[in-house]
Design an enzyme around this catalytic site. Sequence first.
Site, PDB file in Angstrom:
ATOM      1  N   ASP A   1       0.864  -1.183   0.000  1.00 57.31           N
ATOM      2  CA  ASP A   1       0.000   0.000   0.000  1.00 57.31           C
ATOM      3  C   ASP A   1       0.905   1.238   0.000  1.00 57.31           C
ATOM      4  OD1 ASP A   1      -1.865  -1.997   0.424  1.00 57.31           O
ATOM      5  OD2 ASP A   1      -2.967  -0.904   1.971  1.00 57.31           O
ATOM      6  N   LYS A  31      -6.988   3.392  -2.925  1.00 53.13           N
ATOM      7  CA  LYS A  31      -7.311   3.325  -1.498  1.00 53.13           C
ATOM      8  C   LYS A  31      -7.558   4.730  -0.973  1.00 53.13           C
ATOM      9  CE  LYS A  31      -5.095   1.995   2.909  1.00 53.13           C
ATOM     10  NZ  LYS A  31      -3.915   1.325   3.501  1.00 53.13           N
ATOM     11  N   LYS A  83     -10.250   0.110  -2.076  1.00 52.68           N
ATOM     12  CA  LYS A  83     -10.061  -0.168  -0.651  1.00 52.68           C
ATOM     13  C   LYS A  83     -10.466   1.059   0.151  1.00 52.68           C
ATOM     14  CE  LYS A  83      -6.634  -1.332   2.917  1.00 52.68           C
ATOM     15  NZ  LYS A  83      -5.262  -1.830   3.204  1.00 52.68           N
TER      16      LYS A  83
END
Length: 219
Positions: free
Chosen positions: A91, A153, A182
């Site tokens: 991430d 995300k 996400k």
Amino acid sequence: MDRKKIFSAVDHTLLLQEATWEEIKQICADACTYETASVCIPPSYVKRASDYLAGRIPVCTVIGFPNGYQTTAVKVFEAQDAIANGAAEIDMVINIGDLKDRAYDRIEEEVRQIKAACKEKVLKVIIETCLLTDEEKIKMCEIVTSAGADYIKTSTGFSISGATFEDVELFSKHVGPKVKIKAAGGISSFEDAEKFMELGASRLGTSRIVKLAKSEQSL
């Protein structure tokens, strides 16, 4: 929605600065019990967690975290190092200043380089929605899609606020068909988790969902 389905979307997360190895081991054990999608932990714990889990649950970690203003070369090295240590998912945080400067090519090139470093491993791109305009969020949907990342995300969980239903809904309308979503930051109930998933999120970054389930079992 079946809770098992919710757990299967959770990146069970512990990224606090004071996180100890004993606490990391505990969330790894809990992730196995509840069969979450992954554990999301600091890079310094990836090797130990990977050895401890022995393939039972994927290990996710963060790079360029939480502010995103490391150089691209540093982020690429972080990704390579994490993968060498056993991370299955990365991430990354974008350089938000570059986005504010409309340096779109620079952001896309950085994501491309990090995705190349990740190869077949999953790359999620954190854009820190709470600091962005809707126009900037939409532009990042386009950049993440074009750069070939796997997920967009919402948040680090370390800024002024986390995921919102509106942001996930916006992502759903503007990301390409191969990009997943996400939601992360502030997801504090099964009801919230279900709503995020209904709106299009297929991953949830949270520490609270498993904690809620554990607390219910202890009653």
